[in-house]
Scaffold this motif. Structure first.
Motif, mmCIF file in Angstrom:
data_model
loop_
_atom_site.group_PDB
_atom_site.id
_atom_site.type_symbol
_atom_site.label_atom_id
_atom_site.label_comp_id
_atom_site.label_asym_id
_atom_site.label_seq_id
_atom_site.Cartn_x
_atom_site.Cartn_y
_atom_site.Cartn_z
ATOM 1 N N VAL A 26 -6.653 11.050 -5.487
ATOM 2 C CA VAL A 26 -7.402 10.913 -6.739
ATOM 3 C C VAL A 26 -8.495 11.979 -6.776
ATOM 4 C CG1 VAL A 26 -8.768 9.370 -8.183
ATOM 5 C CG2 VAL A 26 -6.935 8.439 -6.748
ATOM 6 N N LYS A 27 -8.459 12.823 -7.803
ATOM 7 C CA LYS A 27 -9.415 13.931 -7.891
ATOM 8 C C LYS A 27 -10.385 13.796 -9.058
ATOM 9 C CE LYS A 27 -6.219 17.213 -5.742
ATOM 10 N NZ LYS A 27 -5.497 18.515 -5.884
ATOM 11 N N HIS A 28 -10.041 12.984 -10.038
ATOM 12 C CA HIS A 28 -10.887 12.865 -11.220
ATOM 13 C C HIS A 28 -11.369 11.418 -11.370
ATOM 14 C CE1 HIS A 28 -9.608 16.898 -12.300
ATOM 15 N NE2 HIS A 28 -8.341 16.520 -12.191
ATOM 16 N N SER A 29 -12.650 11.274 -11.730
ATOM 17 C CA SER A 29 -13.249 9.942 -11.899
ATOM 18 C C SER A 29 -12.967 9.068 -10.666
ATOM 19 C CB SER A 29 -12.716 9.262 -13.160
ATOM 20 O OG SER A 29 -12.963 10.050 -14.308
ATOM 21 N N THR A 30 -13.141 9.672 -9.509
ATOM 22 C CA THR A 30 -12.775 8.991 -8.259
ATOM 23 C C THR A 30 -13.527 7.688 -8.076
ATOM 24 O OG1 THR A 30 -12.400 11.179 -7.287
ATOM 25 C CG2 THR A 30 -12.501 9.316 -5.778
ATOM 26 N N LEU A 31 -14.832 7.711 -8.284
ATOM 27 C CA LEU A 31 -15.641 6.501 -8.081
ATOM 28 C C LEU A 31 -15.204 5.381 -9.012
ATOM 29 C CD1 LEU A 31 -19.062 8.302 -7.790
ATOM 30 C CD2 LEU A 31 -17.974 7.022 -5.953
ATOM 31 N N ASN A 32 -15.031 5.713 -10.262
ATOM 32 C CA ASN A 32 -14.648 4.705 -11.240
ATOM 33 C C ASN A 32 -13.251 4.150 -10.945
ATOM 34 O OD1 ASN A 32 -15.188 3.322 -13.902
ATOM 35 N ND2 ASN A 32 -13.319 4.424 -14.437
ATOM 36 N N CYS A 33 -12.325 5.031 -10.590
ATOM 37 C CA CYS A 33 -10.952 4.595 -10.323
ATOM 38 C C CYS A 33 -10.899 3.643 -9.130
ATOM 39 C CB CYS A 33 -10.061 5.804 -10.061
ATOM 40 S SG CYS A 33 -9.724 6.817 -11.520
ATOM 41 N N PHE A 34 -11.598 3.980 -8.053
ATOM 42 C CA PHE A 34 -11.563 3.150 -6.856
ATOM 43 C C PHE A 34 -12.413 1.882 -7.006
ATOM 44 C CE2 PHE A 34 -9.732 6.794 -4.652
ATOM 45 C CZ PHE A 34 -8.915 6.193 -3.714
ATOM 46 N N GLN A 78 -7.019 -1.807 -10.052
ATOM 47 C CA GLN A 78 -6.656 -2.816 -9.061
ATOM 48 C C GLN A 78 -5.904 -2.230 -7.869
ATOM 49 O OE1 GLN A 78 -4.339 -6.008 -10.650
ATOM 50 N NE2 GLN A 78 -4.147 -7.070 -8.703
ATOM 51 N N ASP A 79 -4.972 -1.315 -8.122
ATOM 52 C CA ASP A 79 -4.194 -0.767 -7.007
ATOM 53 C C ASP A 79 -5.072 0.025 -6.049
ATOM 54 O OD1 ASP A 79 -4.655 1.201 -8.907
ATOM 55 O OD2 ASP A 79 -2.772 2.256 -8.498
ATOM 56 N N LEU A 80 -6.041 0.779 -6.585
ATOM 57 C CA LEU A 80 -6.916 1.568 -5.722
ATOM 58 C C LEU A 80 -7.949 0.688 -5.019
ATOM 59 C CD1 LEU A 80 -7.484 4.771 -7.876
ATOM 60 C CD2 LEU A 80 -5.943 4.442 -5.936
ATOM 61 N N VAL A 81 -8.345 -0.409 -5.645
ATOM 62 C CA VAL A 81 -9.233 -1.370 -4.967
ATOM 63 C C VAL A 81 -8.526 -1.928 -3.739
ATOM 64 C CG1 VAL A 81 -10.367 -3.612 -5.164
ATOM 65 C CG2 VAL A 81 -10.546 -1.971 -7.029
ATOM 66 N N LYS A 82 -7.247 -2.236 -3.894
ATOM 67 C CA LYS A 82 -6.472 -2.741 -2.757
ATOM 68 C C LYS A 82 -6.391 -1.700 -1.642
ATOM 69 C CE LYS A 82 -3.518 -6.014 -5.244
ATOM 70 N NZ LYS A 82 -2.111 -6.383 -5.592
ATOM 71 N N VAL A 83 -6.155 -0.458 -2.015
ATOM 72 C CA VAL A 83 -6.067 0.608 -1.017
ATOM 73 C C VAL A 83 -7.394 0.756 -0.277
ATOM 74 C CG1 VAL A 83 -5.786 3.089 -0.679
ATOM 75 C CG2 VAL A 83 -4.255 1.869 -2.223
ATOM 76 N N ARG A 84 -8.491 0.749 -1.022
ATOM 77 C CA ARG A 84 -9.810 0.989 -0.423
ATOM 78 C C ARG A 84 -10.217 -0.113 0.558
ATOM 79 N NH1 ARG A 84 -15.302 0.218 -2.364
ATOM 80 N NH2 ARG A 84 -14.506 -0.622 -4.330
ATOM 81 N N PHE A 85 -9.857 -1.362 0.252
ATOM 82 C CA PHE A 85 -10.291 -2.479 1.086
ATOM 83 C C PHE A 85 -9.236 -2.939 2.093
ATOM 84 C CE2 PHE A 85 -13.407 -3.122 -2.357
ATOM 85 C CZ PHE A 85 -14.548 -3.230 -1.589
ATOM 86 N N ILE A 134 0.844 -1.197 0.000
ATOM 87 C CA ILE A 134 0.000 0.000 0.000
ATOM 88 C C ILE A 134 0.880 1.248 0.000
ATOM 89 C CG2 ILE A 134 -1.809 1.245 1.222
ATOM 90 C CD1 ILE A 134 -2.689 -1.410 -0.001
ATOM 91 N N ASP A 135 1.973 1.214 0.771
ATOM 92 C CA ASP A 135 2.918 2.340 0.764
ATOM 93 C C ASP A 135 3.436 2.606 -0.646
ATOM 94 O OD1 ASP A 135 2.703 2.554 3.494
ATOM 95 O OD2 ASP A 135 4.462 1.345 3.922
ATOM 96 N N ASN A 136 3.819 1.543 -1.330
ATOM 97 C CA ASN A 136 4.377 1.685 -2.680
ATOM 98 C C ASN A 136 3.334 2.214 -3.666
ATOM 99 O OD1 ASN A 136 6.825 0.675 -1.767
ATOM 100 N ND2 ASN A 136 6.320 -1.443 -2.304
ATOM 101 N N ILE A 137 2.083 1.756 -3.522
ATOM 102 C CA ILE A 137 1.015 2.221 -4.418
ATOM 103 C C ILE A 137 0.818 3.728 -4.271
ATOM 104 C CG2 ILE A 137 -1.474 2.146 -4.831
ATOM 105 C CD1 ILE A 137 -1.366 -0.849 -4.136
ATOM 106 N N ILE A 138 0.722 4.172 -3.022
ATOM 107 C CA ILE A 138 0.470 5.595 -2.772
ATOM 108 C C ILE A 138 1.667 6.438 -3.209
ATOM 109 C CG2 ILE A 138 0.067 7.306 -0.963
ATOM 110 C CD1 ILE A 138 -1.546 5.212 0.540
ATOM 111 N N GLU A 139 2.884 5.978 -2.905
ATOM 112 C CA GLU A 139 4.080 6.729 -3.285
ATOM 113 C C GLU A 139 4.213 6.818 -4.805
ATOM 114 O OE1 GLU A 139 6.177 8.513 -1.559
ATOM 115 O OE2 GLU A 139 4.933 8.125 0.202
ATOM 116 N N ALA A 140 3.905 5.718 -5.503
ATOM 117 C CA ALA A 140 3.991 5.727 -6.968
ATOM 118 C C ALA A 140 2.993 6.726 -7.551
ATOM 119 C CB ALA A 140 3.727 4.327 -7.513
ATOM 120 N N ARG A 141 1.809 6.796 -6.988
ATOM 121 C CA ARG A 141 0.805 7.748 -7.486
ATOM 122 C C ARG A 141 1.202 9.188 -7.153
ATOM 123 N NH1 ARG A 141 -4.097 6.729 -9.388
ATOM 124 N NH2 ARG A 141 -4.583 4.572 -9.903
ATOM 125 N N LYS A 142 1.823 9.385 -6.012
ATOM 126 C CA LYS A 142 2.275 10.736 -5.671
ATOM 127 C C LYS A 142 3.345 11.215 -6.653
ATOM 128 C CE LYS A 142 1.268 10.811 -0.715
ATOM 129 N NZ LYS A 142 1.838 10.872 0.657
#
Length: 275
Positions: free
Chosen positions: A137-145, A149-156, A122-130
């Motif tokens: 995530v500011k655009h298409s937030t619902l669809n992205c999460f 796959q990476d955001l699904v992991k973060v959310r759950f 999860i650390d790596n996912i967030i750092e890579a996106r930063k």
């Protein structure tokens, strides 16, 4: 001529000699006291070390229980979501290819939420996106999460580090009141402001049920972390917000925009009580 009294004194028996070894015994007794003090000190130190070890074990046990509880909750949610998804697939006339994709995605989501994702990932996912300037995530937030796959992991993903608790939305020069529209129910002109966001997902989410819902209804913050299909859930939440406001508008026959602002103010006041 000797005095009889003096003779009695003169003839008193000599004092008994001190028993052999008495001084040695006293010395040993004194030495034994010092030794006993050392023994007591060692016992106290051992007891303190044992208490520290016990505290460490209790903390580790607490972490294990917290992680296990999160994993159990996630497994229950994933199981229910998978059942719903399979039932939906069964009752919907779709092509075989679409069915396979739905089942595969549901299974993938279940694995993602089963507590198998370590904090480091999860650390790596967030750092890579930063690094890509794609976090938060500011655009298409619902669809992205819902899809990525990476955001699904973060959310759950739930752990002691990532607990998904509500935290205040930071106040900035552009957002002086620290409020944003809730992502689960706001769309277009029909919006509901909130002062809270998820600490992990960094998504603004309501922490209070809608005005027409009772206190037992799930908040939008809770729904965000418990449903797989955010798009469908967002539609439900938005429709509930829209229908509730239209119903109150018909009942009042007044200025809807004004009453929407009043409702938002009431929501923000009640949200102040959230810990």
């Amino acid at each position: 001529m000797s005095h009889p009294h003096h003779d009695a004194i003169d003839h008193l028996p000599p004092p008994l000699p001190e028993p052999a070894g008495t001084s040695v015994a006293l010395a040993l007794e004194a030495a034994g006291g010092v030794s006993s003090a050392h023994v007591v000190l060692e016992c106290v130190q051992q007891l303190q070390a044992g208490q520290a070890h016990q505290t460490d074990l209790i903390q580790k046990l607490h972490k294990t229980v917290l992680t296990s509880r999160s994993m159990i909750n996630e497994l229950v949610v994933a199981n229910n979501e998978l059942k719903d998804e399979l039932l939906k697939i069964k009752n919907t006339a779709q092509c075989d290819g679409c069915k396979k994709k739905e089942v595969a995605f549901a299974a993938q989501t279940m694995l993602s939420v089963a507590g198998r994702t370590p904090d480091e990932e999860i650390d790596n996912i967030i750092e890579a996106r930063k690094r890509k300037q794609a976090w938060p995530v500011k655009h298409s937030t619902l669809n992205c999460f819902s899809v990525q796959q990476d955001l699904v992991k973060v959310r759950f993903h739930h752990s002691e580090k990532y607990q998904h608790i509500p935290v205040r939305i930071p106040k900035t020069d552009k957002n002086k009141d620290g409020t944003k529209p809730c992502k689960m129910c706001s769309e277009g002109k029909i919006r509901r402001k909130t002062t809270w966001m998820c600490a992990t997902c960094e998504v603004p989410l309501c922490t209070r049920p809608l005005m027409d819902e009772d206190g037992s209804a799930l908040t939008h913050h809770t729904r965000w972390h418990n449903v797989r299909d955010l798009i469908s859930e967002h539609k439900k939440c938005h429709d509930d917000l829209k229908n509730g406001r239209e119903s109150r508008k018909r009942a009042r026959g007044g200025d809807e925009e004004h009453h929407d602002e009043v409702e938002d103010e009431q929501v923000l006041k009640t949200e102040e009580t959230v810990v």
